[in-house]
Design a protein around this motif. Structure first.
Motif, PDB file in Angstrom:
ATOM      1  N   GLY A  28     -80.401  32.164 -33.529  1.00 22.72           N
ATOM      2  CA  GLY A  28     -80.264  33.387 -34.299  1.00 22.72           C
ATOM      3  C   GLY A  28     -79.325  33.195 -35.465  1.00 22.72           C
ATOM      4  N   TYR A  84     -79.078  38.913 -32.628  1.00 21.97           N
ATOM      5  CA  TYR A  84     -79.778  37.657 -32.911  1.00 21.97           C
ATOM      6  C   TYR A  84     -79.538  37.202 -34.341  1.00 21.97           C
ATOM      7  CZ  TYR A  84     -83.674  34.328 -33.215  1.00 21.97           C
ATOM      8  OH  TYR A  84     -84.445  33.203 -33.400  1.00 21.97           O
ATOM      9  N   ILE A 114     -84.942  35.497 -27.924  1.00 25.93           N
ATOM     10  CA  ILE A 114     -83.594  35.878 -28.359  1.00 25.93           C
ATOM     11  C   ILE A 114     -82.626  35.021 -27.557  1.00 25.93           C
ATOM     12  CG2 ILE A 114     -81.995  37.791 -28.699  1.00 25.93           C
ATOM     13  CD1 ILE A 114     -84.665  38.015 -30.203  1.00 25.93           C
TER      14      ILE A 114
END
Length: 327
Positions: A28, A84, A114
């Motif tokens: 992320g 994220y 995620i």
């Protein structure tokens, strides 16, 4: 310390939140650890937002060096998306949405996982409320066919449970008119007869429904065992009864389904020490939570709904010290 209150666009879906990162999985937003934290909550008429305000105060007063901005949001999926991306560090989320997110099973995300979100704690059960006006003539979920139904905000966990409820009742999306909106707006629309029903997943009791019932005759629709079983098979929800004493207008328990409201944190930007302090403060100061759901926040139930969501190392340190069995 003072708490800075900011407002986020509640209409942002998780797919939009991830667009800047692409949709092929991978890490992320990253970033260095910080003690200046943003906590994604939910709409102002639900439970997440006021609880976020109270927890922000608890964290700032009991974790050295930490500041917490709690923000309005579209709830579960948007909060996960912002973490994220590295824009927010903490978020409330339904346990089923968090599990789908880490497994890459959220709809419309092409398998994006995620991978920088970790569990802090399960806090309380969130029950699906299916609300109609008393004079609507609607007696069961099956009667929502052909009706206009508020199904939750874009990118919210409520939307996923709403879809599951209607699908289990044999109602396809083409069989009703969905209204994509938050809980507060939906109760106003129900009172004004702009919609026929609203479905929302929220801690019980929720002030927005109590306020609606004070001016409009409403009722909650229950789910039969067959529908509940179908929902359980296809989601992380579990059977649950809304107690008759939750709302003045109830004269019996209402069978429905529930997931768990949980607190998650970024593994990129929330250090082990900070997560430890947040977890410790959460459970040592639950008495400072004035909302009814505060009674349900205990370390003994902190693992409910965790599923495949990884535990944050800081939270694990706290639970190990307290002798809590971990999954």
């Amino acid at each position: 310390m003072s708490i800075r209150r900011m407002t986020a666009a509640a209409v942002a879906a998780l797919a939009l939140s991830l667009s800047a990162c692409g949709s092929g999985g991978g890490s992320g937003g990253g970033g260095e650890t910080t003690e200046d934290l943003t906590l994604g909550t939910g709409g102002t008429s639900g439970t997440y937002y006021p609880l976020g305000g109270e927890l922000a105060t608890i964290f700032e007063e009991n974790v050295d060096g930490v500041t917490v901005n709690y923000v309005e949001s579209g709830a579960s999926a948007e909060n996960l998306g912002k973490i994220y991306q590295g824009e927010w560090q903490l978020g409330f989320t339904q346990s089923d949405t968090a599990n789908n997110a880490v497994k890459g099973e959220l709809e419309d995300l092409d398998g994006t996982k995620i991978d920088n979100v970790a569990w802090i704690a399960s806090m309380y059960p969130e029950a699906a409320h299916i609300i109609v006006r008393e004079d609507s003539g609607i007696e069961s979920v099956k009667d929502l066919k052909g009706k206009k139904v508020a199904v939750g905000d874009a990118g919210s966990g409520t939307r996923a449970i709403s879809d599951a409820i209607l699908d289990a009742a044999g109602i396809a999306e083409s069989d009703y008119t969905p209204e994509i909106t938050d809980f507060g707006a939906s109760t106003d629309m129900l009172a004004d007869k702009q919609i026929d029903a609203t479905i929302f997943v929220v801690g019980t009791p929720v002030a927005g429904l109590t306020q609606l019932a004070a001016t409009t005759d409403v009722k909650l629709l229950g789910l039969d065992e067959k529908t509940t079983s179908a929902i359980e098979e296809n989601t992380g929800a579990e059977s649950y009864d809304i107690s008759t004493d939750a709302y003045d207008f109830l004269d019996e328990d209402v069978p429905t389904v529930s997931v768990f409201a949980s607190l998650v944190a970024s593994t990129d930007q929330v250090s082990e020490d900070t997560a430890y302090g947040l977890t410790k403060a959460l459970f040592e100061h639950t008495g400072d939570v004035t909302l009814d759901v505060g009674k349900s926040i205990t370390k003994d139930t902190a693992m409910l709904g965790i599923g495949e969501v990884p535990m944050h190392p800081g939270a694990k340190k706290y639970y190990d010290e307290e002798g809590i069995d971990l999954p």
